[in-house]
Design an enzyme around this catalytic site. Structure first.
Site, PDB file in Angstrom:
ATOM      1  N   HIS A 158      38.994  38.349  41.670  1.00 38.49           N
ATOM      2  CA  HIS A 158      39.541  39.448  42.485  1.00 38.49           C
ATOM      3  C   HIS A 158      41.116  39.397  42.243  1.00 38.49           C
ATOM      4  O   HIS A 158      41.771  38.426  41.961  1.00 38.49           O
ATOM      5  CB  HIS A 158      39.575  38.799  43.861  1.00 38.49           C
ATOM      6  N   CYS A 159      41.598  40.734  42.044  1.00 34.81           N
ATOM      7  CA  CYS A 159      43.037  41.052  41.410  1.00 34.81           C
ATOM      8  C   CYS A 159      43.964  41.498  42.828  1.00 34.81           C
ATOM      9  O   CYS A 159      43.368  42.670  43.077  1.00 34.81           O
ATOM     10  CB  CYS A 159      42.798  41.868  40.348  1.00 34.81           C
ATOM     11  N   PRO A 160      44.739  40.841  43.023  1.00 38.05           N
ATOM     12  CA  PRO A 160      45.616  41.143  44.144  1.00 38.05           C
ATOM     13  C   PRO A 160      46.527  42.313  43.836  1.00 38.05           C
ATOM     14  O   PRO A 160      46.982  43.266  44.480  1.00 38.05           O
ATOM     15  CB  PRO A 160      46.650  40.056  44.540  1.00 38.05           C
ATOM     16  N   ASN A 163      44.189  45.208  44.820  1.00 36.82           N
ATOM     17  CA  ASN A 163      43.812  44.837  45.973  1.00 36.82           C
ATOM     18  C   ASN A 163      42.316  45.033  46.022  1.00 36.82           C
ATOM     19  O   ASN A 163      41.612  45.685  46.958  1.00 36.82           O
ATOM     20  CB  ASN A 163      44.232  45.707  47.102  1.00 36.82           C
ATOM     21  N   ASN A 164      41.734  44.650  45.113  1.00 36.25           N
ATOM     22  CA  ASN A 164      40.153  44.703  45.095  1.00 36.25           C
ATOM     23  C   ASN A 164      39.649  43.786  44.342  1.00 36.25           C
ATOM     24  O   ASN A 164      40.106  43.077  43.207  1.00 36.25           O
ATOM     25  CB  ASN A 164      39.829  46.201  44.618  1.00 36.25           C
TER      26      ASN A 164
END
Length: 307
Positions: A158-160, A163-164
């Site tokens: 999950h990559c902030p 945002n996904n």
């Protein structure tokens, strides 16, 4: 007796009901299916990081365009570098949007009900896995994301910043995002080097429309931003390509999971992620995009909603 994970996945995969609900690759998708392909995660930290990403790219574009290129006396130098930098910036931000607004491969939520299981008509001894957090039938290589609150097929991480989650359906856009950010960062650093050199050789008051102190401060911040983003995205790009070629996600690598699936060859892994034979479409974030998706509205559900 518990069966192997690979056998369990084949049992699930062969049930038509499960395949119909999980897949989005129908030859004639409905408007509801199309709406479900575009989603947005309502996570405060992720939204702040995504906005920061856009602001940093806009800042770099401002410094490159208005501090370095427009004041330049070399017309073709300004035009060529301006067009190149802005095209790369558009491609980077488009890749970011596609990564953020594309369903990463979410498993239907709440389908592990007794009625649904009865409809699957499982044979005695057949085993499928249920996620206790989102109450969904969990395919092989899927992992539950605590932020998206969904099980994601082939979840890498999950990559902030986007945002996904990065998963089966949007990994190509994430790879393009890291590639284009690395390219514009390198381009910005090269332009800064030329600008400092030209300003030192000539008059600082003539090499920019801004005062010398402001010009220096803006360019120093751009150099720091460019160096940090180039390092981060270049490493991430290399890691993603390595994972694709090895047919292994970052979660599987960190957990040292033994593969229960038949690994693809390196070239087959690239084609499965980027789609088809090598072409310019591989590096085009607009490939497959349909504007009508943005006009379709879906119902809100959980931390994500369709637009």
């Amino acid at each position: 007796t518990m069966q192997s994970s690979g056998h369990r996945f084949r049992d699930v995969e062969h049930h038509p009901l499960l395949a119909d609900n999980d897949g989005f690759d129908s030859s004639s998708p409905s408007e509801a299916d199309m709406a479900e392909r575009v989603w947005f995660i309502r996570d405060g930290c992720g939204m702040v990081c995504a906005i920061m990403t856009w602001l940093l790219v806009v800042y770099a574009d401002f410094v490159v365009t208005f501090v370095m290129l427009l004041p330049s006396k070399d017309f073709w130098y300004s035009v060529i570098n301006g067009v190149l930098f802005n095209c790369l910036a558009v491609l980077a931000l488009s890749s970011h949007l596609r990564t953020m607004l594309t369903d990463p491969g979410a498993v239907p939520k709440g389908n592990a009900t007794k009625e649904y299981m009865d409809n699957l008509q499982l044979k005695p001894g057949e085993v499928i896995y249920k996620c206790p957090k989102c109450c969904s039938i969990k395919p092989e290589r899927a992992h539950h994301c605590s932020i998206c609150k969904r099980c994601i097929r082939k979840m890498d991480h999950h990559c902030p910043w986007v945002n996904n989650c990065v998963g089966e359906k949007n990994q190509r856009f994430f790879v393009l995002f890291t590639m284009y950010i690395a390219l514009i960062s390198a381009h910005a650093l090269v332009l800064c080097g030329f600008q400092f050199f030209s300003c030192v050789r000539g008059q600082w008051t003539e090499c920019s429309d801004f005062s010398p102190p402001v010009t220096v401060i803006l360019m120093i911040f751009l150099c720091l931003e460019g160096f940090l983003f180039l390092t981060f995205t270049a490493v991430m790009f290399g890691t993603q390509i390595h994972s694709i070629c090895n047919d292994e996600t970052e979660i599987e690598r960190l957990k040292s999971e033994k593969p229960t699936w038949e690994r693809r060859l390196r070239w087959e892994g690239m084609k499965s992620v980027f789609g088809g034979q090598p072409s310019l479409l591989w590096i085009n974030p607009f490939a497959g995009f349909r504007i009508r998706r943005l006009l379709l509205r879906g119902k809100k559900g959980g931390p994500e909603f369709s637009v």
